[in-house]
Design a protein around this motif. Structure first.
Motif, PDB file in Angstrom:
ATOM      1  N   PRO A  77       0.841  -1.197   0.000  1.00  0.00           N
ATOM      2  CA  PRO A  77       0.000   0.000   0.000  1.00  0.00           C
ATOM      3  C   PRO A  77       0.885   1.258   0.000  1.00  0.00           C
ATOM      4  O   PRO A  77       1.089   1.900   1.028  1.00  0.00           O
ATOM      5  CB  PRO A  77      -0.807  -0.138   1.296  1.00  0.00           C
ATOM      6  CG  PRO A  77       0.059  -0.953   2.201  1.00  0.00           C
ATOM      7  CD  PRO A  77       0.853  -1.856   1.306  1.00  0.00           C
ATOM      8  N   LYS A  80      -0.200   4.717   1.591  1.00  0.00           N
ATOM      9  CA  LYS A  80      -0.233   4.702   3.060  1.00  0.00           C
ATOM     10  C   LYS A  80       1.178   4.676   3.633  1.00  0.00           C
ATOM     11  O   LYS A  80       1.496   5.401   4.584  1.00  0.00           O
ATOM     12  CB  LYS A  80      -1.007   3.477   3.561  1.00  0.00           C
ATOM     13  CG  LYS A  80      -2.483   3.518   3.235  1.00  0.00           C
ATOM     14  CD  LYS A  80      -3.159   2.230   3.667  1.00  0.00           C
ATOM     15  CE  LYS A  80      -4.631   2.261   3.276  1.00  0.00           C
ATOM     16  NZ  LYS A  80      -5.327   1.030   3.680  1.00  0.00           N
ATOM     17  N   CYS A  84       3.081   7.473   5.917  1.00  0.00           N
ATOM     18  CA  CYS A  84       3.678   7.153   7.209  1.00  0.00           C
ATOM     19  C   CYS A  84       5.170   7.494   7.233  1.00  0.00           C
ATOM     20  O   CYS A  84       5.691   7.954   8.253  1.00  0.00           O
ATOM     21  CB  CYS A  84       3.468   5.684   7.556  1.00  0.00           C
ATOM     22  SG  CYS A  84       1.810   5.322   8.147  1.00  0.00           S
ATOM     23  N   CYS A 124      -0.210   8.459  11.183  1.00  0.00           N
ATOM     24  CA  CYS A 124       0.180   7.232  10.490  1.00  0.00           C
ATOM     25  C   CYS A 124      -0.831   6.125  10.764  1.00  0.00           C
ATOM     26  O   CYS A 124      -1.263   5.433   9.847  1.00  0.00           O
ATOM     27  CB  CYS A 124       1.581   6.802  10.907  1.00  0.00           C
ATOM     28  SG  CYS A 124       2.108   5.251  10.144  1.00  0.00           S
ATOM     29  N   ASP A 125      -1.217   5.979  12.012  1.00  0.00           N
ATOM     30  CA  ASP A 125      -2.215   4.955  12.360  1.00  0.00           C
ATOM     31  C   ASP A 125      -3.512   5.160  11.595  1.00  0.00           C
ATOM     32  O   ASP A 125      -4.148   4.202  11.160  1.00  0.00           O
ATOM     33  CB  ASP A 125      -2.496   4.953  13.864  1.00  0.00           C
ATOM     34  CG  ASP A 125      -1.559   4.040  14.627  1.00  0.00           C
ATOM     35  OD1 ASP A 125      -0.913   3.174  13.999  1.00  0.00           O
ATOM     36  OD2 ASP A 125      -1.491   4.179  15.855  1.00  0.00           O
ATOM     37  N   GLN A 127      -3.900   6.211   8.671  1.00  0.00           N
ATOM     38  CA  GLN A 127      -3.744   5.748   7.296  1.00  0.00           C
ATOM     39  C   GLN A 127      -4.217   4.303   7.137  1.00  0.00           C
ATOM     40  O   GLN A 127      -4.702   3.911   6.093  1.00  0.00           O
ATOM     41  CB  GLN A 127      -2.275   5.835   6.846  1.00  0.00           C
ATOM     42  CG  GLN A 127      -1.734   7.220   6.718  1.00  0.00           C
ATOM     43  CD  GLN A 127      -2.432   7.992   5.622  1.00  0.00           C
ATOM     44  OE1 GLN A 127      -2.650   7.491   4.517  1.00  0.00           O
ATOM     45  NE2 GLN A 127      -2.804   9.222   5.924  1.00  0.00           N
ATOM     46  N   PHE A 128      -4.062   3.545   8.207  1.00  0.00           N
ATOM     47  CA  PHE A 128      -4.399   2.127   8.156  1.00  0.00           C
ATOM     48  C   PHE A 128      -5.703   1.807   8.888  1.00  0.00           C
ATOM     49  O   PHE A 128      -5.967   0.647   9.194  1.00  0.00           O
ATOM     50  CB  PHE A 128      -3.256   1.295   8.750  1.00  0.00           C
ATOM     51  CG  PHE A 128      -2.039   1.268   7.872  1.00  0.00           C
ATOM     52  CD1 PHE A 128      -1.924   0.335   6.855  1.00  0.00           C
ATOM     53  CD2 PHE A 128      -1.019   2.189   8.053  1.00  0.00           C
ATOM     54  CE1 PHE A 128      -0.808   0.309   6.037  1.00  0.00           C
ATOM     55  CE2 PHE A 128       0.102   2.169   7.234  1.00  0.00           C
ATOM     56  CZ  PHE A 128       0.212   1.237   6.224  1.00  0.00           C
ATOM     57  N   SER A 131      -7.771  -1.515   8.679  1.00  0.00           N
ATOM     58  CA  SER A 131      -6.949  -2.591   8.129  1.00  0.00           C
ATOM     59  C   SER A 131      -5.752  -2.814   9.052  1.00  0.00           C
ATOM     60  O   SER A 131      -5.479  -2.019   9.940  1.00  0.00           O
ATOM     61  CB  SER A 131      -6.478  -2.243   6.712  1.00  0.00           C
ATOM     62  OG  SER A 131      -5.656  -1.093   6.729  1.00  0.00           O
ATOM     63  N   ASP A 132      -5.053  -3.902   8.809  1.00  0.00           N
ATOM     64  CA  ASP A 132      -3.874  -4.191   9.623  1.00  0.00           C
ATOM     65  C   ASP A 132      -2.783  -3.172   9.335  1.00  0.00           C
ATOM     66  O   ASP A 132      -2.448  -2.917   8.174  1.00  0.00           O
ATOM     67  CB  ASP A 132      -3.348  -5.593   9.321  1.00  0.00           C
ATOM     68  CG  ASP A 132      -4.233  -6.683   9.896  1.00  0.00           C
ATOM     69  OD1 ASP A 132      -4.965  -6.392  10.874  1.00  0.00           O
ATOM     70  OD2 ASP A 132      -4.202  -7.813   9.382  1.00  0.00           O
ATOM     71  N   ASN A 133      -2.237  -2.623  10.399  1.00  0.00           N
ATOM     72  CA  ASN A 133      -1.151  -1.664  10.265  1.00  0.00           C
ATOM     73  C   ASN A 133       0.167  -2.384  10.522  1.00  0.00           C
ATOM     74  O   ASN A 133       0.456  -2.765  11.656  1.00  0.00           O
ATOM     75  CB  ASN A 133      -1.342  -0.507  11.258  1.00  0.00           C
ATOM     76  CG  ASN A 133      -0.257   0.540  11.148  1.00  0.00           C
ATOM     77  OD1 ASN A 133       0.733   0.371  10.455  1.00  0.00           O
ATOM     78  ND2 ASN A 133      -0.439   1.632  11.851  1.00  0.00           N
ATOM     79  N   SER A 136       2.238  -0.774  13.366  1.00  0.00           N
ATOM     80  CA  SER A 136       1.565  -0.460  14.634  1.00  0.00           C
ATOM     81  C   SER A 136       2.503  -0.503  15.841  1.00  0.00           C
ATOM     82  O   SER A 136       2.373   0.334  16.743  1.00  0.00           O
ATOM     83  CB  SER A 136       0.371  -1.380  14.864  1.00  0.00           C
ATOM     84  OG  SER A 136       0.787  -2.720  14.958  1.00  0.00           O
TER      85      SER A 136
END
Length: 158
Positions: A77, A80, A84, A124-125, A127-128, A131-133, A136
């Motif tokens: 991605p 994203k 980040c 940044c978080d 952005q996800f 969905s799975d970041n 994280s």
């Protein structure tokens, strides 16, 4: 004959405890500071702020390396991750600015710069969201160190 017995407690242990008791999450603060042996040699709360921001910068650098790795993967991605990456670069710049103003004794400005790192991690978080970041762990570490660092810097503000 009068004997005096002195029990020595490391000043740093006391400093960490006293400083962390004034934060919103003393256990998290103490855990963070005790995870870095330099904290045991800190002479004052300002030194603790430098240590916390250094930990945050390390996490941001590690996060950027992870982003570079992820960007090489097929189907990554990219939007994203690039966003980040920019957030992480802003964290590093904010920490450098915080260190500079801390050195000059401007604790309020340092607190503001450190709080900016929390904001960048949160961006940044976002952005996800949903969905799975894959970042994280890094963003949580930056968020947590920024929160603790800003609270300690706030204690230094006259």
């Amino acid at each position: 004959m009068l004997l005096h017995c002195r029990v020595f407690f490391p000043m740093d242990e006391n400093l960490i405890t006293q400083t962390c008791q004034k934060t919103k999450d003393p256990a998290a603060c103490e855990g963070l500071l005790r995870s870095d042996s330099r904290s045991l040699e800190a002479k004052d709360a300002t030194a603790l702020v430098f240590i916390v921001t250094d930990i945050s910068q390390t996490k941001a650098n590690q996060g950027q390396k992870k982003i570079e790795e992820l960007l090489r993967a097929p189907g990554a991605p990219t939007d994203k991750l690039n966003s980040c990456n920019e957030n992480y670069q802003n964290v590093i710049e904010d920490i450098q600015q915080a260190s500079s103003v801390l050195t000059n004794g401007d604790y309020l400005a340092a607190q503001d710069r450190i709080l900016d790192t929390v904001h960048e991690a949160d961006l940044c978080d976002e952005q996800f969201a949903g969905s799975d970041n894959p970042l994280s762990g890094y963003t949580k570490a930056i968020h947590d160190t920024g929160t603790v660092g800003s609270e300690i810097a706030g204690q230094l503000t006259p």
